[in-house]
Enzyme design. Structure first.
Site, PDB file in Angstrom:
ATOM      1  N   LYS A  34       0.932  -1.299   0.016  1.00 26.22           N
ATOM      2  CA  LYS A  34      -0.024  -0.038   0.049  1.00 26.22           C
ATOM      3  C   LYS A  34       0.982   1.310  -0.055  1.00 26.22           C
ATOM      4  O   LYS A  34       0.752   2.224  -0.824  1.00 26.22           O
ATOM      5  CB  LYS A  34      -0.983   0.050   1.269  1.00 26.22           C
ATOM      6  CG  LYS A  34      -1.857   1.031   1.235  1.00 26.22           C
ATOM      7  CD  LYS A  34      -3.113   0.601   2.218  1.00 26.22           C
ATOM      8  CE  LYS A  34      -2.639   0.533   3.711  1.00 26.22           C
ATOM      9  NZ  LYS A  34      -2.585   1.857   4.207  1.00 26.22           N
ATOM     10  N   SER A  35       1.958   1.464   0.993  1.00 31.32           N
ATOM     11  CA  SER A  35       2.591   2.432   0.845  1.00 31.32           C
ATOM     12  C   SER A  35       3.502   2.832  -0.427  1.00 31.32           C
ATOM     13  O   SER A  35       3.375   3.949  -0.950  1.00 31.32           O
ATOM     14  CB  SER A  35       3.897   2.307   2.019  1.00 31.32           C
ATOM     15  OG  SER A  35       3.151   2.138   3.275  1.00 31.32           O
ATOM     16  N   ARG A  39       2.746   5.962  -3.199  1.00 32.39           N
ATOM     17  CA  ARG A  39       3.943   6.838  -3.595  1.00 32.39           C
ATOM     18  C   ARG A  39       4.356   6.851  -5.085  1.00 32.39           C
ATOM     19  O   ARG A  39       4.591   7.803  -5.864  1.00 32.39           O
ATOM     20  CB  ARG A  39       5.148   6.542  -2.751  1.00 32.39           C
ATOM     21  CG  ARG A  39       4.986   7.129  -1.292  1.00 32.39           C
ATOM     22  CD  ARG A  39       5.981   6.107  -0.367  1.00 32.39           C
ATOM     23  NE  ARG A  39       6.228   6.639   0.816  1.00 32.39           N
ATOM     24  CZ  ARG A  39       5.311   6.357   1.872  1.00 32.39           C
ATOM     25  NH1 ARG A  39       4.134   5.418   1.625  1.00 32.39           N
ATOM     26  NH2 ARG A  39       5.088   6.916   2.831  1.00 32.39           N
ATOM     27  N   ARG A 135      -8.870  11.633  12.038  1.00 31.91           N
ATOM     28  CA  ARG A 135      -7.284  11.474  12.307  1.00 31.91           C
ATOM     29  C   ARG A 135      -6.686  12.577  12.281  1.00 31.91           C
ATOM     30  O   ARG A 135      -7.171  13.709  11.416  1.00 31.91           O
ATOM     31  CB  ARG A 135      -6.930  10.500  11.400  1.00 31.91           C
ATOM     32  CG  ARG A 135      -7.766   9.050  11.451  1.00 31.91           C
ATOM     33  CD  ARG A 135      -7.074   8.108  10.571  1.00 31.91           C
ATOM     34  NE  ARG A 135      -5.691   7.741  11.037  1.00 31.91           N
ATOM     35  CZ  ARG A 135      -4.912   6.941  10.194  1.00 31.91           C
ATOM     36  NH1 ARG A 135      -5.429   6.373   8.896  1.00 31.91           N
ATOM     37  NH2 ARG A 135      -3.756   6.727  10.577  1.00 31.91           N
ATOM     38  N   ASP A 327       2.002  -1.074  11.902  1.00 29.47           N
ATOM     39  CA  ASP A 327       0.779  -1.475  11.474  1.00 29.47           C
ATOM     40  C   ASP A 327       0.407  -2.909  11.741  1.00 29.47           C
ATOM     41  O   ASP A 327      -0.815  -3.515  11.473  1.00 29.47           O
ATOM     42  CB  ASP A 327       0.726  -1.556   9.949  1.00 29.47           C
ATOM     43  CG  ASP A 327       0.466  -0.038   9.626  1.00 29.47           C
ATOM     44  OD1 ASP A 327       0.111   0.786  10.344  1.00 29.47           O
ATOM     45  OD2 ASP A 327       0.922   0.311   8.334  1.00 29.47           O
ATOM     46  N   LYS A 354      -4.592   5.438  14.723  1.00 26.95           N
ATOM     47  CA  LYS A 354      -4.570   4.823  13.381  1.00 26.95           C
ATOM     48  C   LYS A 354      -5.916   4.781  12.960  1.00 26.95           C
ATOM     49  O   LYS A 354      -7.130   5.558  13.530  1.00 26.95           O
ATOM     50  CB  LYS A 354      -4.140   3.446  13.571  1.00 26.95           C
ATOM     51  CG  LYS A 354      -2.608   3.580  13.976  1.00 26.95           C
ATOM     52  CD  LYS A 354      -1.915   3.845  12.562  1.00 26.95           C
ATOM     53  CE  LYS A 354      -0.343   4.009  13.037  1.00 26.95           C
ATOM     54  NZ  LYS A 354       0.397   4.971  11.981  1.00 26.95           N
ATOM     55  N   ARG A 358      -6.182   1.721  18.028  1.00 20.36           N
ATOM     56  CA  ARG A 358      -5.980   0.073  17.960  1.00 20.36           C
ATOM     57  C   ARG A 358      -6.019  -0.599  19.303  1.00 20.36           C
ATOM     58  O   ARG A 358      -5.899  -1.878  19.269  1.00 20.36           O
ATOM     59  CB  ARG A 358      -5.022  -0.387  17.074  1.00 20.36           C
ATOM     60  CG  ARG A 358      -5.432   0.176  15.620  1.00 20.36           C
ATOM     61  CD  ARG A 358      -4.454  -0.272  14.396  1.00 20.36           C
ATOM     62  NE  ARG A 358      -5.130  -0.322  13.035  1.00 20.36           N
ATOM     63  CZ  ARG A 358      -4.511  -0.119  11.909  1.00 20.36           C
ATOM     64  NH1 ARG A 358      -3.082  -0.022  11.959  1.00 20.36           N
ATOM     65  NH2 ARG A 358      -5.156  -0.141  10.992  1.00 20.36           N
TER      66      ARG A 358
HETATM   67  C1  S3P Z   1       2.540   4.694   6.064  1.00 24.64           C
HETATM   68  C2  S3P Z   1       3.109   5.128   7.481  1.00 24.64           C
HETATM   69  C3  S3P Z   1       2.652   4.641   8.708  1.00 24.64           C
HETATM   70  C4  S3P Z   1       1.536   3.502   8.559  1.00 24.64           C
HETATM   71  C5  S3P Z   1       0.708   3.775   7.235  1.00 24.64           C
HETATM   72  C6  S3P Z   1       1.393   3.674   6.300  1.00 24.64           C
HETATM   73  C7  S3P Z   1       3.057   5.326   5.198  1.00 24.64           C
HETATM   74  O1  S3P Z   1       1.700   5.650   9.400  1.00 24.64           O
HETATM   75  O2  S3P Z   1       0.998   3.285   9.681  1.00 24.64           O
HETATM   76  O3  S3P Z   1      -0.168   2.349   7.314  1.00 24.64           O
HETATM   77  O4  S3P Z   1       2.751   4.794   3.961  1.00 24.64           O
HETATM   78  O5  S3P Z   1       4.049   6.334   5.227  1.00 24.64           O
HETATM   79  P1  S3P Z   1       2.553   6.939  10.160  1.00 24.64           P
HETATM   80  O6  S3P Z   1       3.048   7.739   9.413  1.00 24.64           O
HETATM   81  O7  S3P Z   1       1.212   7.662  10.646  1.00 24.64           O
HETATM   82  O8  S3P Z   1       3.370   6.221  11.362  1.00 24.64           O
END
Ligand code: S3P
Length: 445
Positions: A34-35, A39, A135, A327, A354, A358
């Site tokens: 996902k990250s 990007r 959030r 996560d 989150k 959580r």
């Molecule tokens: C993410 C960073 C994390 C993670 C999120 C994805 C990212 O969040 O919990 O699921 O893609 O940069 P935080 O930056 O709030 O720690």
């Protein structure tokens, strides 16, 4: 109540029953990261030329980001599932949208886009679903304001109204909390800023933005916990291979560890060291996980993971692992709940902001299943036991829903999970994939 909780989220409510399964067997190909997918879309969009993304996560979160970029004038083709071809418009080629930009459930989408849009000549409004609307956003708007950005919030919460046309300048910023989202938002704003943007982190976080900027040809210096770039360069289109998401693999790592007789293989999982804290934590608990065929794909370490059932025991989780498994706590709590002895989690207050709180959500659900759990502001003490069945709430949180699906495998009675529709944000097809290897999940009603 159900109407209120789920009505505005845009997805139809879906509940699951998770039953005791068989031993888990076979090979499970989990979807793309996902990250990295978020990007890849964003950097491709503002690059010069066409970029092809393979292994793209077809989740609600990443599709929301694609839709936002399309609204900003970027053409994105989907030649096949898991593939995108993005026609980059260049650093200054995005166009204003007359409509709000809907990030859905995605904190990553909204926070990174806030940084990207702060550097544009036009105004934008970023909105999200019920969960995202709760959030905290000051963590990005405060440092972005130090760079010259003007972003209005609703008392620190979405929607975000990003004013365009503000000249940005680089800053040196020490992050008060370890957050890859905040770091990435500032780096994206830094592309549009005069001078240097330098980020120092209290603990190193995932460095996908840094690695990907380098892959797109933007000069950047980075080491764990530190990144620095300057404005005034160009991004050159490139092809991106997205690894399988370790956070999605995590559910199967725990599931196979706790169900007797299990043996599962998870091919080509991304093993960026800033993501694999759960692997270390599970091994400390006695898990049997082998890393096979370690290799590189698209500049990221990947490997096949082989996990076999093993009796788990409780641990005092080393705090240094927390950012590398941020996560994975919901599913770690499940592992701890069925391990022998107690598990102590500290230094994880970020879990409270989150997709749901959580710590509170897992504590409430696990108590329903008969677990003795002591909640702390920054963690919990979980006393391992045998789980009973019951009904738990996901609180619109995909990872909570999937974690309780895992718990259902070893509960003595059926486990009903309310609110599973958000699983599609990060893991479309989870139920089918899980059932194919031995889970017994079914939609209710
Ligand atoms: C993410 C960073 C994390 C993670 C999120 C994805 C990212 O969040 O919990 O699921 O893609 O940069 P935080 O930056 O709030 O720690």
């Amino acid at each position: 109540m159900a109407e209120q909780l789920y009505g505005e989220a845009g997805l139809n409510r879906l509940d699951w029953n998770s039953h005791r399964g068989q031993a888990l067997q076979g090979s499970v190909q989990v979807p793309g990261d996902k990250s990295v997918s978020h990007r890849a879309l964003m950097l491709s969009a503002i690059a010069d030329g066409d970029s092809r993304i393979r292994g793209f996560l077809e989740g609600e979160d990443t599709r929301a980001t694609a839709a936002v970029l399309a609204q900003l004038g970027v053409r994105i083709a989907a030649p096949s599932s898991g593939e995108r071809v993005v026609k980059g418009v260049g650093l200054h080629g995005l166009q204003a949208s007359s409509q709000p930009l809907d990030c859905g459930n995605a904190g990553t989408g909204m926070r990174l886009l806030a940084g990207l849009l702060a550097g544009q000549a036009f105004d934008s409004v970023l909105v999200g679903d019920d969960s995202l609307s709760k959030r905290p956003m000051r963590r990005v708007t405060v440092p972005l304001a130090l760079m010259g950005a003007q972003i209005d919030t609703r008392d620190g919460l979405p929607p975000l109204r990003v004013r365009g046309g503000q000249p940005l300048h680089g800053i040196r910023y020490e992050l008060p909390v370890a957050s890859a989202q905040v770091k990435s938002a500032l780096l994206l704003a830094g592309l549009y800023s005069m001078g240097d943007t330098e980020i120092v982190e209290p603990h190193p976080t995932r460095d996908y933005t840094e690695r990907m900027l380098a892959a797109f040809g933007w000069p950047i210096q980075f080491t764990p916990g530190h990144a620095r770039l300057s404005g005034g360069h160009v991004l050159r289109a490139t092809d991106i291979e997205v690894p399988a998401d370790f956070s999605s693999a995590a559910f199967f790592l725990v599931a196979a560890s706790i169900v007797p007789g299990s043996e599962l293989r998870l091919p080509a999982v991304g093993l960026n060291p800033r993501r694999t804290g759960l692997l270390h934590a599970l091994r400390l608990m006695g898990a049997d996980i082998t890393i096979e065929r370690p290799r590189e794909s698209g500049g990221e370490p990947v490997a096949d993971l082989l996990v076999r059932h093993a009796p788990l025991h409780g641990i005092e989780l080393p705090e240094a692992l927390v950012p590398d498994m941020i996560d994975e706590f919901p599913v770690l709590f499940v592992a701890a709940a069925v391990a022998s002895g107690q598990t102590l989690v500290r230094g994880a207050a970020e879990l409270r902001v989150k997709e749901s709180d959580r710590i509170a959500t897992m504590a409430a659900g696990l108590r329903t299943l008969g677990v003795h759990i002591e909640e702390r502001p920054d963690g919990a003490i979980i006393h391992g036991t045998h789980l009973q069945g019951g009904t738990v709430e996901s609180h619109l949180d995909h990872r909570i829903a999937m974690s309780f699906a895992v718990a259902g495998l070893v509960a003595s009675g059926p486990l009903r999970i309310n609110g599973c529709q958000h699983v599609a944000t990060s893991f479309p097809g989870f139920m089918e994939l899980a059932n194919a290897c031995g889970f017994a999940l079914e939609p209710v009603g």
